[in-house]
Scaffold this motif. Structure first.
Motif, short mmCIF file in Angstrom:
data_model
loop_
_atom_site.label_atom_id
_atom_site.label_comp_id
_atom_site.label_asym_id
_atom_site.label_seq_id
_atom_site.Cartn_x
_atom_site.Cartn_y
_atom_site.Cartn_z
N ARG A 22 0.84 -1.20 0.00
CA ARG A 22 0.00 0.00 0.00
C ARG A 22 0.87 1.25 0.00
N GLY A 23 0.47 2.24 -0.77
CA GLY A 23 1.25 3.46 -0.86
C GLY A 23 1.35 4.22 0.43
N GLY A 64 1.47 4.44 -6.62
CA GLY A 64 0.96 3.11 -6.93
C GLY A 64 1.51 2.57 -8.24
N THR A 112 4.53 -1.48 -5.42
CA THR A 112 3.28 -1.01 -4.83
C THR A 112 2.09 -1.55 -5.63
N ARG A 113 0.94 -1.39 -5.05
CA ARG A 113 -0.28 -2.04 -5.54
C ARG A 113 -0.69 -1.59 -6.94
#
Length: 409
Positions: free
Chosen positions: A62-63, A112, A138-139
């Motif tokens: 998660r950012g 992200g 990241t996601r």
């Protein structure tokens, strides 16, 4: 021509000249091979317990999650967190604890769909350094995909550079994805694609790029369907420049490396290559990464506890499987030019810590005069030719075989 680095003043001038045009990387990576010799007492040196969170290789971070680095003993000397993809990206800011045993990022959030690298140097109470490297991504939104690419936007690289993309989702419709990516050169030369499995797509010309070439890659993946339930979200233009030509030929039997710049021989450097039990790959390899200090741990490439050297200087990665060309301070100087003693790497004589302001060593000189994308070709080794997908070994394929790996007619 400098032969065997007997003319130290010439080398000193070469290093100073190179410093004006090359920016040396100052951080580290976890490596996988080691040149042997007298160094058993150094194994395990350095501060214990460097820990990085998120974990190495973690995906979908998660950012808003902070990045944290801690060390169990000693102190953190340097921490660098940077987003990959743009050579001019600034490091993500962070702060150290009062005792220097913890570092924590202070940015509100990370971007992200990005790959980040964390590079750490720690120092123990005796002043010995230890290095650690970690990456995470990241996601990416569910049912979406992107391609992480090399080389970086706005970078200057060597003539052996291969454009390489790694996709976050397996690609089943290779035609659609390949059509959405274009690599062009100025001056113009034919550039062809080659798939290495469902997640990797590389591009190269017939022969090495000409110095001064400007290369543009356009990614128009937004809305492209790569596979059922996987649509692209990337629309980006990447530009980089080809620098001077440098090809270094390592003769594993003669224990020498000949360095040629723009067709002219610069020097001959004594080396040590892989021993009989663990020979160095033959063939053309390309410098993928450069680090002024790195840790080399046999556990990462199946050598168990045979070695763990935390502060290998002047290291340049040549393959994904762990082949490096690097400085070696632990082997006797007489080894270089006379014997092969490593676990597969190419070693150059060096001093602990890389020498600092001392007279340049062969390893320090070569590091200062090298860049990502330079070609290292190994000949007369007892091993097979490096696989085309092990690093950027695609130059070992014929142009016809390379083009046959494209999804397009």
């Amino acid at each position: 021509m400098i032969v065997g680095f007997g003319v130290r003043q010439v080398v000193r001038r070469a290093v100073r000249a190179a410093a004006g045009v090359l920016v040396a990387s100052v951080f580290v990576t976890l490596a996988g091979c080691d040149a042997g010799g007298s160094g058993a007492d150094d194994k395990g040196a350095g501060p214990a317990g460097i820990r990085i969170r998120p974990a190495d290789g973690e995906r979908g971070v998660r950012g808003t999650d902070p990045v944290e680095v801690t060390v169990a003993s000693g102190r953190l000397e340097r921490v660098r967190l940077v987003r990959s993809g743009d050579a001019l990206n600034r490091p993500v800011p962070g702060t150290f604890s009062s005792g220097g045993q913890r570092w924590r990022s202070t940015a509100e959030r990370l971007r992200g769909g990005s790959r980040y690298a964390v590079d750490v140097v720690a120092v123990d109470r005796s002043g010995r350094r230890s290095a650690h490297h970690s990456t995470f991504t990241t996601r990416v939104p569910v049912h979406r995909f992107i391609g992480f690419f090399k080389p970086e936007h706005r970078s200057t690289v060597g003539t052996g550079t291969i454009v390489s993309l790694e996709f976050t989702h397996p690609v089943t419709d290779r035609v659609a994805v390949e059509r959405a990516i274009r690599v062009r050169a100025l001056p113009a030369v034919p550039v062809a694609a080659h798939w290495f499995g469902p997640r990797r797509l590389d591009f190269r010309p017939r022969t090495y790029w000409a110095p001064g070439t400007r290369v543009t890659m356009t990614l128009r993946l937004r809305g492209v369907k790569a596979a059922p339930g996987a649509f692209g979200i990337q629309s980006k233009t990447v530009q980089f420049t080809i620098g001077r030509s440098q090809v270094s030929t390592v003769d594993a039997a003669a224990h020498l490396m000949r360095v040629r710049r723009d067709g002219r021989q610069l020097t001959v450097i004594p080396i040590t290559a892989g021993r009989r039990e663990t020979p160095t790959y033959n063939g053309k390899m390309v410098v993928m990464e450069r680090y002024d200090v790195t840790r080399m741990d046999g556990d990462t490439v199946g050598f168990g506890g045979e070695y763990d050297i935390p502060d290998v200087p002047h290291a340049m990665r040549l393959t994904r499987s762990g082949t490096f060309l690097h400085g070696n301070y632990w082997a006797p100087e007489r080894i270089f030019g006379s014997d092969n003693t490593s676990h597969g790497c190419i070693g150059l004589h060096d001093v602990r810590g890389g020498g600092g302001s001392q007279l340049p060593t062969p390893a320090a000189w070569f590091y200062a005069n090298s860049m990502v994308g330079d070609v290292i070709e190994v000949v007369n080794s007892n091993d097979r030719t490096v696989a085309p997908d092990n690093g950027y070994g695609g130059w070992n394929m014929s142009w016809e075989d390379w083009k046959a790996g494209s999804a397009l007619d």
